[in-house]
Motif scaffolding. Structure first.
Motif, short mmCIF file in Angstrom:
data_model
loop_
_atom_site.label_atom_id
_atom_site.label_comp_id
_atom_site.label_asym_id
_atom_site.label_seq_id
_atom_site.Cartn_x
_atom_site.Cartn_y
_atom_site.Cartn_z
N ASP A 74 52.53 -100.04 86.79
CA ASP A 74 52.95 -98.74 86.30
C ASP A 74 52.02 -97.69 86.90
N TYR A 75 52.58 -96.84 87.73
CA TYR A 75 51.85 -95.81 88.45
C TYR A 75 51.66 -94.59 87.56
N ARG A 76 50.48 -94.01 87.55
CA ARG A 76 50.19 -92.83 86.71
C ARG A 76 49.93 -91.56 87.51
N GLN A 77 49.12 -91.67 88.58
CA GLN A 77 48.79 -90.50 89.42
C GLN A 77 48.26 -91.00 90.75
N PRO A 78 48.29 -90.14 91.76
CA PRO A 78 47.83 -90.59 93.08
C PRO A 78 46.30 -90.67 93.18
N ALA A 79 45.86 -91.53 94.06
CA ALA A 79 44.45 -91.60 94.43
C ALA A 79 44.35 -91.10 95.86
N LEU A 85 37.47 -95.85 92.70
CA LEU A 85 38.37 -96.37 91.68
C LEU A 85 37.67 -97.50 90.93
N ALA A 86 37.93 -97.56 89.64
CA ALA A 86 37.45 -98.66 88.80
C ALA A 86 38.66 -99.49 88.40
N VAL A 87 38.56 -100.80 88.59
CA VAL A 87 39.64 -101.70 88.22
C VAL A 87 39.09 -102.66 87.18
N GLU A 88 39.71 -102.67 86.01
CA GLU A 88 39.36 -103.63 84.98
C GLU A 88 40.45 -104.68 84.94
N ILE A 89 40.05 -105.94 84.80
CA ILE A 89 41.00 -107.04 84.76
C ILE A 89 40.59 -108.00 83.66
N TRP A 90 41.58 -108.57 82.99
CA TRP A 90 41.33 -109.51 81.91
C TRP A 90 42.53 -110.45 81.81
N VAL A 91 42.36 -111.51 81.03
CA VAL A 91 43.42 -112.50 80.87
C VAL A 91 44.31 -112.07 79.70
N LYS A 107 40.45 -93.58 87.87
CA LYS A 107 39.65 -92.78 88.78
C LYS A 107 38.92 -91.76 87.91
N PRO A 108 37.98 -91.03 88.46
CA PRO A 108 37.15 -90.16 87.60
C PRO A 108 37.93 -89.22 86.70
N ASP A 109 39.11 -88.76 87.11
CA ASP A 109 39.84 -87.81 86.27
C ASP A 109 40.95 -88.45 85.44
N GLY A 110 40.93 -89.78 85.29
CA GLY A 110 41.90 -90.40 84.39
C GLY A 110 42.55 -91.64 84.94
N PRO A 111 43.56 -92.14 84.20
CA PRO A 111 44.23 -93.38 84.59
C PRO A 111 45.00 -93.24 85.89
N LEU A 112 44.95 -94.28 86.68
CA LEU A 112 45.64 -94.30 87.96
C LEU A 112 46.87 -95.20 87.87
N ALA A 113 46.70 -96.42 87.38
CA ALA A 113 47.79 -97.38 87.26
C ALA A 113 47.36 -98.51 86.35
N ASP A 114 48.33 -99.21 85.81
CA ASP A 114 48.04 -100.43 85.06
C ASP A 114 49.21 -101.38 85.22
#
Length: 150
Positions: A74-79, A85-91, A107-114
């Motif tokens: 799900d795309y939120r905004q462009p990079a 970019l920070a990517v968090e991953i979990w099970v 990214k620093p100004d908010g969500p990019l994608a999940d």
């Protein structure tokens, strides 16, 4: 690239940080949609390394493959070029033969994608799905958390 692990004993998220590189962007300097899986794969690879199953050895140690059978984003905004970019991953879930990894990109100004990806444990000789090996499931257990969405 840098990575860090949450200190909590359960429901951990593994985090990596990576810059948007020249090869990631189009002529306008905006990240191409086809680049998002690179960032997800980077986080996935580092998570497996952190739990003691680096991909350089996991296949031989467990005699399996883990093909990806689904990727949802799900795309939120462009990079843009050179943004960190920070990517968090979990099970999200470990099933009988599948593992769902959920991720969030910021990214620093908010969500990019999940989104999430699903991989299936497959016997290397037969190509048929098998149970997720217990040592792998146990190693990933501290990173199990409920899915954030579907």
């Amino acid at each position: 690239m840098s990575s860090e692990q949450s200190p909590s004993p359960a429901n951990q998220r593994y985090r990596v940080c990576e810059y948007v590189r020249w090869s990631d962007v189009d002529a306008s300097g905006i990240i191409r949609w086809s680049t998002y899986p690179r960032f997800v794969e980077l986080a996935e690879t580092e998570l497996f390394r952190a739990v003691g199953f680096p991909y350089a050895t996991v296949w031989d140690r467990l005699d399996i493959w883990l093909p990806r059978v689904q990727l949802h984003l799900d795309y939120r905004q462009p990079a843009r070029l050179d943004e960190l970019l920070a990517v968090e991953i979990w099970v999200g879930r470990i099933g009988r033969s599948s593992i769902r990894l959920d991720f969030s990109m910021q990214k620093p100004d908010g969500p990019l994608a999940d989104g999430y990806l699903v991989m299936v444990a497959v016997d290397r000789k037969t190509g048929r799905s098998i149970d997720v090996p217990t040592p792998l499931a146990q190693a990933l257990a501290p990173f199990i958390a409920p899915p954030t969405g579907s």
